[in-house]
Design an enzyme around this catalytic site. Structure first.
Site, PDB file in Angstrom:
ATOM      1  N   ARG A  82       0.807  -1.236   0.000  1.00 33.54           N
ATOM      2  CA  ARG A  82       0.000   0.000   0.000  1.00 33.54           C
ATOM      3  C   ARG A  82       0.833   1.277   0.000  1.00 33.54           C
ATOM      4  O   ARG A  82       0.345   2.329  -0.350  1.00 33.54           O
ATOM      5  CB  ARG A  82      -0.927  -0.001   1.212  1.00 33.54           C
ATOM      6  CG  ARG A  82      -2.234  -0.712   0.880  1.00 33.54           C
ATOM      7  CD  ARG A  82      -3.118  -0.755   2.063  1.00 33.54           C
ATOM      8  NE  ARG A  82      -2.394  -1.372   3.168  1.00 33.54           N
ATOM      9  CZ  ARG A  82      -2.962  -1.856   4.270  1.00 33.54           C
ATOM     10  NH1 ARG A  82      -4.253  -1.765   4.421  1.00 33.54           N
ATOM     11  NH2 ARG A  82      -2.254  -2.405   5.233  1.00 33.54           N
ATOM     12  N   ASP A 124      -3.744  -2.094  -2.791  1.00 33.78           N
ATOM     13  CA  ASP A 124      -4.100  -3.070  -1.765  1.00 33.78           C
ATOM     14  C   ASP A 124      -4.517  -4.365  -2.461  1.00 33.78           C
ATOM     15  O   ASP A 124      -4.457  -4.472  -3.685  1.00 33.78           O
ATOM     16  CB  ASP A 124      -5.157  -2.521  -0.788  1.00 33.78           C
ATOM     17  CG  ASP A 124      -6.468  -2.248  -1.487  1.00 33.78           C
ATOM     18  OD1 ASP A 124      -6.771  -2.936  -2.484  1.00 33.78           O
ATOM     19  OD2 ASP A 124      -7.205  -1.351  -1.041  1.00 33.78           O
ATOM     20  N   PHE A 125      -4.975  -5.327  -1.652  1.00 36.09           N
ATOM     21  CA  PHE A 125      -5.160  -6.661  -2.234  1.00 36.09           C
ATOM     22  C   PHE A 125      -6.489  -6.826  -2.967  1.00 36.09           C
ATOM     23  O   PHE A 125      -6.795  -7.906  -3.459  1.00 36.09           O
ATOM     24  CB  PHE A 125      -5.006  -7.734  -1.152  1.00 36.09           C
ATOM     25  CG  PHE A 125      -3.644  -7.717  -0.511  1.00 36.09           C
ATOM     26  CD1 PHE A 125      -2.506  -7.479  -1.272  1.00 36.09           C
ATOM     27  CD2 PHE A 125      -3.502  -7.933   0.847  1.00 36.09           C
ATOM     28  CE1 PHE A 125      -1.247  -7.456  -0.694  1.00 36.09           C
ATOM     29  CE2 PHE A 125      -2.248  -7.909   1.442  1.00 36.09           C
ATOM     30  CZ  PHE A 125      -1.120  -7.669   0.665  1.00 36.09           C
ATOM     31  N   LYS A 190       3.492 -19.434   6.131  1.00 39.47           N
ATOM     32  CA  LYS A 190       2.559 -19.783   7.189  1.00 39.47           C
ATOM     33  C   LYS A 190       2.113 -18.496   7.895  1.00 39.47           C
ATOM     34  O   LYS A 190       2.783 -17.483   7.727  1.00 39.47           O
ATOM     35  CB  LYS A 190       3.199 -20.753   8.144  1.00 39.47           C
ATOM     36  CG  LYS A 190       4.235 -20.128   9.064  1.00 39.47           C
ATOM     37  CD  LYS A 190       4.792 -21.177   9.970  1.00 39.47           C
ATOM     38  CE  LYS A 190       5.625 -20.596  11.022  1.00 39.47           C
ATOM     39  NZ  LYS A 190       5.126 -19.938  12.118  1.00 39.47           N
ATOM     40  N   LYS A 224      16.670 -25.730   6.422  1.00 33.59           N
ATOM     41  CA  LYS A 224      17.894 -25.731   7.235  1.00 33.59           C
ATOM     42  C   LYS A 224      18.751 -26.944   6.888  1.00 33.59           C
ATOM     43  O   LYS A 224      18.251 -28.060   6.765  1.00 33.59           O
ATOM     44  CB  LYS A 224      17.542 -25.753   8.726  1.00 33.59           C
ATOM     45  CG  LYS A 224      16.915 -24.444   9.213  1.00 33.59           C
ATOM     46  CD  LYS A 224      16.655 -24.492  10.699  1.00 33.59           C
ATOM     47  CE  LYS A 224      15.774 -23.330  11.150  1.00 33.59           C
ATOM     48  NZ  LYS A 224      16.490 -22.085  11.364  1.00 33.59           N
ATOM     49  N   GLU A 258      13.481 -20.908  22.367  1.00 34.76           N
ATOM     50  CA  GLU A 258      13.968 -19.577  21.961  1.00 34.76           C
ATOM     51  C   GLU A 258      14.126 -18.725  23.203  1.00 34.76           C
ATOM     52  O   GLU A 258      13.350 -18.861  24.153  1.00 34.76           O
ATOM     53  CB  GLU A 258      12.972 -18.933  21.010  1.00 34.76           C
ATOM     54  CG  GLU A 258      12.904 -19.621  19.670  1.00 34.76           C
ATOM     55  CD  GLU A 258      11.932 -18.920  18.747  1.00 34.76           C
ATOM     56  OE1 GLU A 258      12.389 -18.142  17.899  1.00 34.76           O
ATOM     57  OE2 GLU A 258      10.728 -19.142  18.894  1.00 34.76           O
ATOM     58  N   HIS A 282       6.849 -26.764  12.093  1.00 34.92           N
ATOM     59  CA  HIS A 282       8.268 -27.142  12.204  1.00 34.92           C
ATOM     60  C   HIS A 282       8.468 -28.476  12.944  1.00 34.92           C
ATOM     61  O   HIS A 282       9.180 -29.355  12.475  1.00 34.92           O
ATOM     62  CB  HIS A 282       9.073 -26.064  12.932  1.00 34.92           C
ATOM     63  CG  HIS A 282       8.900 -24.685  12.370  1.00 34.92           C
ATOM     64  ND1 HIS A 282       8.730 -24.442  11.030  1.00 34.92           N
ATOM     65  CD2 HIS A 282       8.857 -23.465  12.964  1.00 34.92           C
ATOM     66  CE1 HIS A 282       8.609 -23.139  10.832  1.00 34.92           C
ATOM     67  NE2 HIS A 282       8.680 -22.531  11.988  1.00 34.92           N
TER      68      HIS A 282
HETATM   69  C1  BG6 Z   1       8.888 -18.964  12.910  1.00 35.22           C
HETATM   70  C2  BG6 Z   1       7.985 -18.650  14.078  1.00 35.22           C
HETATM   71  O1  BG6 Z   1       8.269 -19.865  12.052  1.00 35.22           O
HETATM   72  O2  BG6 Z   1      10.104 -19.511  13.390  1.00 35.22           O
HETATM   73  C3  BG6 Z   1       8.672 -17.724  15.054  1.00 35.22           C
HETATM   74  O3  BG6 Z   1       6.813 -18.025  13.604  1.00 35.22           O
HETATM   75  C4  BG6 Z   1      10.019 -18.264  15.463  1.00 35.22           C
HETATM   76  O4  BG6 Z   1       7.860 -17.521  16.205  1.00 35.22           O
HETATM   77  C5  BG6 Z   1      10.835 -18.625  14.215  1.00 35.22           C
HETATM   78  O5  BG6 Z   1      10.694 -17.256  16.199  1.00 35.22           O
HETATM   79  C6  BG6 Z   1      12.126 -19.297  14.618  1.00 35.22           C
HETATM   80  O6  BG6 Z   1      12.913 -19.551  13.498  1.00 35.22           O
HETATM   81  P1  BG6 Z   1      14.444 -19.915  13.649  1.00 35.22           P
HETATM   82  O7  BG6 Z   1      14.874 -20.222  12.270  1.00 35.22           O
HETATM   83  O8  BG6 Z   1      15.106 -18.716  14.254  1.00 35.22           O
HETATM   84  O9  BG6 Z   1      14.501 -21.097  14.572  1.00 35.22           O
END
Ligand code: BG6
Length: 528
Positions: A82, A124-125, A190, A224, A258, A282
């Site tokens: 936008r 916009d979309f 996602k 990864k 994390e 994941h």
């Molecule tokens: C994302 C999540 O998919 O992965 C985040 O939405 C998360 O909440 C992130 O912080 C972590 O990714 P990575 O590669 O740093 O482990």
């Protein structure tokens, strides 16, 4: 530069010459995947280009790809959003993201070439005229820059915008491959829904416009290096996979911890929570790679078939009150820094019941894995950042040692360190030197940084390149996404109906309920 625009007798743009460049090199073995793969003529449109993900990951990854020589000279990048940005203003945005986060060294020449192909379309979309302008711009770039009718559309937008964007791509003709050749693909970030039903609806919307073979759903964990190495570890060696089954494995722990909090992410995270954010995608993908059978061949269809099979056999173990745990961080110490609790973070509801820690128990109904629990956990503001998979082995069936001689020995363990400090650790018992017989645990460690000189590319680099090359192995299919939601949904429903997350202070390893969950099974979490 040759512009083939006027070469077709019909006057239609004819990109066959440029697509010729994508013909396989006859001197190169197409099955030899060791050599770098370079994308053919193409362009990428990013929707949601002003968002955090684009700034931190996508734009730097594009520069890094260009810098490694993996993008074609004609590569074009169009941002759509936008903001009323000119080409020059968008170029500045891309430049600052690249300067900030690119992993490869700065090379002015690479940037200059990339910048020539950078454009921005404001809209916009739901705006017909803006999408028509976008379509016109892609045609112009096809003619003048040589993108050859090959376009990928990256949807880095919340799922509620998928219907409008897909509709507009269809209406404006951007979704159709030109008669003269060229491909159209869509890359989707996602969250892909919030439960099985919404994921099915989204899949139907996307698949109405793009055939499944043109849809690339991102799960960046699959990009990864260490995650791809799970396949090498299991299927290129004789040493490990024969032990991957219920005869030898007591249980499996998959942890993604994390240390960061959620300041600044309320818009996305509040109401979503750790299980939807990380376990559904994941961690269930990691489970699938650890537990799946050997694929017949290393091609996308065979890999996906095996992943689907194992996901179909995976179920959450109940009763969830005892086999799951959820938590929410409160204020505490992260290292030497005092940090806020989730409910004090900017933008979060002070009454928020969103979990920032989630743990659950799964089982796989197959001959290989019957009776082996898979414990998955993830959380924010935990002790440190680490993602790892630990296979914890059963005790030896018989110990011919005297009492106490093996008392200090724990279970044998194989730990795959996904990040940081990528590598693998094997823990086993060894005799302590001396005249007596005492067995204690020792570690054998493989570290990527010691074994290889190449640095692993950022996951997004790999995945963007794969999408441009039509290499789908590392992208979950619609079926995988729906199955993952089906596995998680019963837990989410129960959580929504009962109670709220338990508190845990920032900087610790989650709520007491997570420890209790494993203690009930006579086990404990590995401290990574
Ligand atoms: C994302 C999540 O998919 O992965 C985040 O939405 C998360 O909440 C992130 O912080 C972590 O990714 P990575 O590669 O740093 O482990």
């Amino acid at each position: 530069m040759t512009t083939p625009a006027d070469s077709s007798p019909s006057g239609d743009p004819d990109f066959r010459d440029l697509n010729d460049l994508q013909r396989p090199n006859p001197l190169r073995d197409e099955f030899d995947k060791r050599l770098p793969r370079i994308a053919g003529p193409c362009g990428l449109v990013i929707f949601g280009v002003t968002g955090d993900l684009a700034r931190k990951k996508l734009l730097p990854a594009i520069y890094d790809l260009a810098n490694r020589g993996l993008l074609p000279p004609s590569f074009s990048l169009i941002g759509y959003g936008r903001r009323p940005w000119s080409k020059a203003e968008f170029e500045q945005q891309v430049l600052s993201a690249v300067r900030d986060k690119a992993r490869t060294p700065w090379r002015q020449g690479v940037w200059d070439r990339l910048a020539e192909g950078i454009h921005f379309v404001t809209g916009d979309f739901t705006n017909d005229a803006a999408f028509d302008r976008l379509a016109e711009l892609t045609r112009t770039l096809d003619r003048e820059r040589g993108t050859a009718g090959n376009w990928a559309y990256y949807l880095s937008v919340p799922p509620e915008h998928f219907p409008s964007v897909c509709h507009q791509l269809e209406r404006s003709g951007l979704a159709d491959s030109p008669r003269s050749g060229g491909w159209r693909r869509v890359v989707i970030e996602k969250p892909f829904g919030h439960d099985e039903r919404s994921a099915r609806e989204l899949n139907a919307i996307v698949n109405k416009v793009f055939p499944e073979s043109s849809v690339f759903r991102i799960d960046h964990y699959l990009g990864k290096e260490t995650v791809q190495n799970i396949l090498a570890l299991r299927f290129a060696n004789q040493l490990f996979d024969p032990l991957f089954n219920s005869h030898y494995v007591d249980h499996v722990q998959i942890t993604m911890a994390e240390d960061i909090g959620l300041g600044g992410r309320a818009g996305y995270y509040d109401g979503i929570g750790a299980a939807r954010d990380v376990i559904q995608n994941h961690l269930l993908q990691l489970l699938a790679l650890i537990a799946m059978e050997e694929p017949v061949a290393f091609n996308p269809a065979e890999l996906q078939a095996e992943k689907v099979k194992v996901l179909r056999a995976t179920r959450p173990v109940g009763p969830f009150l005892k086999t799951t745990a959820r938590g929410q961080y409160t204020s505490g110490w992260q290292g030497s820094q005092r940090v806020k609790g989730l409910r004090q973070e900017e933008g979060f509801d002070p009454e928020s019941t969103t979990e920032t820690f989630a743990a659950a128990t799964f089982e796989i109904s197959s001959r290989r894995w019957a009776g082996v629990p898979f414990y998955l956990r993830t959380g924010k503001r935990l002790g440190r950042r680490v993602t790892e998979i630990a296979l914890v082995f059963k005790d030896a069936p018989h110990l011919p040692f005297g009492q106490g001689q093996t008392a200090a020995q724990g279970n044998n363990m194989l730990v795959i360190r996904v990040q940081p400090d990528e590598g693998m650790l094997m823990r086993f018992g060894s005799k302590v030197p001396g005249s007596g017989m005492e067995v204690r645990d020792v570690n054998m460690d493989f570290s990527y940084s010691e074994a290889f000189t190449e640095e692993s590319p950022e996951a997004y680099e790999r995945l963007i390149l794969d999408a441009l090359l039509d290499e789908a192995s590392l992208f979950p299919t619609n079926e995988e996404v729906e199955l993952s939601w089906r596995i998680l949904d019963p837990i989410l429903t129960q959580w929504a109906e009962h109670g709220r997350p338990d508190d845990y202070p920032a900087g610790t390893w989650g709520p007491a309920s997570a420890r209790e969950m494993l203690a009930r099974d006579g086990r404990e979490w590995r401290r990574p």
